[in-house]
Design a protein around this motif. Structure first.
Motif, PDB file in Angstrom:
ATOM      1  N   LEU A  22       0.820  -1.205   0.000  1.00 11.77           N
ATOM      2  CA  LEU A  22       0.000   0.000   0.000  1.00 11.77           C
ATOM      3  C   LEU A  22       0.859   1.262   0.000  1.00 11.77           C
ATOM      4  O   LEU A  22       0.540   2.234  -0.689  1.00 11.77           O
ATOM      5  CB  LEU A  22      -0.941  -0.008   1.209  1.00 11.77           C
ATOM      6  N   ARG A  23       1.950   1.245   0.757  1.00 12.12           N
ATOM      7  CA  ARG A  23       2.859   2.399   0.752  1.00 12.12           C
ATOM      8  C   ARG A  23       3.465   2.595  -0.634  1.00 12.12           C
ATOM      9  O   ARG A  23       3.577   3.723  -1.117  1.00 12.12           O
ATOM     10  CB  ARG A  23       3.968   2.212   1.793  1.00 12.12           C
ATOM     11  N   ALA A  24       3.863   1.495  -1.259  1.00 15.64           N
ATOM     12  CA  ALA A  24       4.441   1.590  -2.598  1.00 15.64           C
ATOM     13  C   ALA A  24       3.414   2.116  -3.595  1.00 15.64           C
ATOM     14  O   ALA A  24       3.731   2.952  -4.452  1.00 15.64           O
ATOM     15  CB  ALA A  24       4.947   0.213  -3.039  1.00 15.64           C
ATOM     16  N   ALA A  25       2.182   1.650  -3.496  1.00 14.00           N
ATOM     17  CA  ALA A  25       1.132   2.118  -4.403  1.00 14.00           C
ATOM     18  C   ALA A  25       0.849   3.598  -4.195  1.00 14.00           C
ATOM     19  O   ALA A  25       0.661   4.351  -5.166  1.00 14.00           O
ATOM     20  CB  ALA A  25      -0.143   1.299  -4.201  1.00 14.00           C
ATOM     21  N   ALA A  26       0.827   4.035  -2.942  1.00 10.02           N
ATOM     22  CA  ALA A  26       0.590   5.450  -2.653  1.00 10.02           C
ATOM     23  C   ALA A  26       1.721   6.310  -3.214  1.00 10.02           C
ATOM     24  O   ALA A  26       1.479   7.390  -3.774  1.00 10.02           O
ATOM     25  CB  ALA A  26       0.452   5.662  -1.149  1.00 10.02           C
ATOM     26  N   ASP A  27       2.956   5.840  -3.082  1.00 15.46           N
ATOM     27  CA  ASP A  27       4.096   6.580  -3.631  1.00 15.46           C
ATOM     28  C   ASP A  27       4.003   6.676  -5.156  1.00 15.46           C
ATOM     29  O   ASP A  27       4.309   7.720  -5.742  1.00 15.46           O
ATOM     30  CB  ASP A  27       5.410   5.907  -3.232  1.00 15.46           C
ATOM     31  N   LEU A  37       0.112   4.213 -12.564  1.00 11.38           N
ATOM     32  CA  LEU A  37       0.094   3.145 -11.560  1.00 11.38           C
ATOM     33  C   LEU A  37       0.014   1.791 -12.262  1.00 11.38           C
ATOM     34  O   LEU A  37      -0.949   1.515 -12.980  1.00 11.38           O
ATOM     35  CB  LEU A  37      -1.107   3.316 -10.629  1.00 11.38           C
ATOM     36  N   THR A  38       1.019   0.952 -12.080  1.00 14.36           N
ATOM     37  CA  THR A  38       0.994  -0.406 -12.629  1.00 14.36           C
ATOM     38  C   THR A  38       1.376  -1.395 -11.536  1.00 14.36           C
ATOM     39  O   THR A  38       2.111  -1.062 -10.593  1.00 14.36           O
ATOM     40  CB  THR A  38       1.980  -0.575 -13.802  1.00 14.36           C
ATOM     41  N   GLY A  64      -5.433   1.111  -6.089  1.00  7.76           N
ATOM     42  CA  GLY A  64      -5.329   2.563  -5.980  1.00  7.76           C
ATOM     43  C   GLY A  64      -6.249   3.135  -4.912  1.00  7.76           C
ATOM     44  O   GLY A  64      -5.843   3.985  -4.112  1.00  7.76           O
ATOM     45  N   VAL A  65      -7.471   2.670  -4.885  1.00  3.49           N
ATOM     46  CA  VAL A  65      -8.423   3.154  -3.889  1.00  3.49           C
ATOM     47  C   VAL A  65      -7.989   2.720  -2.490  1.00  3.49           C
ATOM     48  O   VAL A  65      -8.052   3.502  -1.529  1.00  3.49           O
ATOM     49  CB  VAL A  65      -9.840   2.646  -4.207  1.00  3.49           C
ATOM     50  N   ALA A  66      -7.519   1.480  -2.351  1.00  3.19           N
ATOM     51  CA  ALA A  66      -7.067   0.998  -1.042  1.00  3.19           C
ATOM     52  C   ALA A  66      -5.881   1.806  -0.546  1.00  3.19           C
ATOM     53  O   ALA A  66      -5.785   2.119   0.646  1.00  3.19           O
ATOM     54  CB  ALA A  66      -6.705  -0.486  -1.129  1.00  3.19           C
ATOM     55  N   ALA A  67      -4.974   2.154  -1.454  1.00  3.76           N
ATOM     56  CA  ALA A  67      -3.802   2.942  -1.060  1.00  3.76           C
ATOM     57  C   ALA A  67      -4.222   4.320  -0.559  1.00  3.76           C
ATOM     58  O   ALA A  67      -3.699   4.815   0.446  1.00  3.76           O
ATOM     59  CB  ALA A  67      -2.845   3.072  -2.243  1.00  3.76           C
ATOM     60  N   TYR A  68      -5.176   4.930  -1.255  1.00  2.56           N
ATOM     61  CA  TYR A  68      -5.634   6.243  -0.809  1.00  2.56           C
ATOM     62  C   TYR A  68      -6.323   6.156   0.548  1.00  2.56           C
ATOM     63  O   TYR A  68      -6.066   6.964   1.440  1.00  2.56           O
ATOM     64  CB  TYR A  68      -6.578   6.869  -1.832  1.00  2.56           C
ATOM     65  N   TYR A 103      -2.095  14.119  -0.344  1.00  7.04           N
ATOM     66  CA  TYR A 103      -3.221  13.198  -0.336  1.00  7.04           C
ATOM     67  C   TYR A 103      -4.304  13.655  -1.310  1.00  7.04           C
ATOM     68  O   TYR A 103      -4.936  12.863  -2.005  1.00  7.04           O
ATOM     69  CB  TYR A 103      -3.826  13.083   1.070  1.00  7.04           C
ATOM     70  N   GLY A 104      -4.516  14.955  -1.337  1.00  6.46           N
ATOM     71  CA  GLY A 104      -5.498  15.500  -2.260  1.00  6.46           C
ATOM     72  C   GLY A 104      -5.096  15.280  -3.698  1.00  6.46           C
ATOM     73  O   GLY A 104      -5.946  15.015  -4.563  1.00  6.46           O
ATOM     74  N   GLU A 105      -3.802  15.380  -3.992  1.00 11.94           N
ATOM     75  CA  GLU A 105      -3.312  15.112  -5.342  1.00 11.94           C
ATOM     76  C   GLU A 105      -3.635  13.676  -5.753  1.00 11.94           C
ATOM     77  O   GLU A 105      -4.026  13.409  -6.889  1.00 11.94           O
ATOM     78  CB  GLU A 105      -1.798  15.350  -5.411  1.00 11.94           C
ATOM     79  N   ILE A 106      -3.466  12.757  -4.815  1.00 12.48           N
ATOM     80  CA  ILE A 106      -3.759  11.353  -5.111  1.00 12.48           C
ATOM     81  C   ILE A 106      -5.247  11.168  -5.378  1.00 12.48           C
ATOM     82  O   ILE A 106      -5.639  10.489  -6.338  1.00 12.48           O
ATOM     83  CB  ILE A 106      -3.304  10.461  -3.944  1.00 12.48           C
ATOM     84  N   LEU A 107      -6.084  11.784  -4.552  1.00 13.59           N
ATOM     85  CA  LEU A 107      -7.525  11.652  -4.762  1.00 13.59           C
ATOM     86  C   LEU A 107      -7.927  12.235  -6.104  1.00 13.59           C
ATOM     87  O   LEU A 107      -8.728  11.641  -6.842  1.00 13.59           O
ATOM     88  CB  LEU A 107      -8.286  12.354  -3.633  1.00 13.59           C
TER      89      LEU A 107
END
Length: 201
Positions: A22-27, A37-38, A64-68, A103-107
């Motif tokens: 999850l940390r890797a996906a968020a990064d 994201l792959t 992606g959703v889980a990471a956020y 976090y907002g950028e990710i969303l």
């Protein structure tokens, strides 16, 4: 006698491996957005293989959703300042800070990707199916217990009216944050009068 070979690093399993993924996906989301994201890139960053990811998340939309959600989980408990006005102001200010943060950028990356990805859209909708009403109802429940609000205010649409107005500010202004004066106005001119007006005659 020769020393025994020292063991290699312990293999991560269970929750430790899940957190690393999850940390890797968020990064990856923060650096490249949802479009970049792959599963391959997340697996390399997490030091694992794609099978370990697919066993937990069937596709990159779910990942992606889980990471956020993992990133913002620490902010899931509503504030308790001792009065309704203080609680609502703090919750809106917290949302305002989050929206203008990484976090907002990710969303926003997830929402932008959802426009062309029905699978991602379904994941985002499922993730936010209650519109955040659970947190807001808990906040209002405390206000009812303190005698600041009537139980008639405990309605999901009423509870989330303030955050809906704040989201509308982002949409109409086209910026990732709202002035604090707008937040105070939402609370004092709309939300609190709405809550107080819900009491039956």
């Amino acid at each position: 006698m020769a020393d025994a070979a020292s063991p290699g690093p312990a293999r991560r399993r269970g929750a430790a491996l899940e957190q690393a993924i999850l940390r890797a996906a968020a990064d990856e989301l923060a650096e490249s957005g949802y479009a970049g994201l792959t599963m391959d890139r997340v697996a390399r960053r997490a030091g694992t293989n794609k099978n370990a990811i697919y066993r937990r998340w069937p596709n990159r939309a779910a990942l992606g959703v889980a990471a956020y959600r993992q990133l913002v989980e620490a902010e899931s408990e509503p504030p308790d300042t001792g009065d309704l006005r203080g609680d609502v102001l703090e919750l809106l200010r917290r949302a305002n800070r989050t929206w203008s943060s990484p976090y907002g950028e990710i969303l926003r990356a997830l929402l932008a990707g959802a426009a062309d990805d029905p699978e991602l859209l379904a994941q985002v909708q499922e993730s936010s199916r209650d519109g955040g009403s659970g947190m807001w109802l808990k906040l209002l429940g405390r206000a009812v217990a303190r005698g600041e609000a009537s139980p008639d205010a405990l309605h999901p649409r009423v509870a989330t009216a303030a955050i809906a107005l704040l989201r509308n500010e982002y949409l109409t202004r086209g910026v990732p944050t709202a002035p604090d004066g707008v937040i105070v106005e939402i609370v004092d001119e709309v939300y609190l009068p709405l809550i107080r007006g819900r009491a039956r005659p």
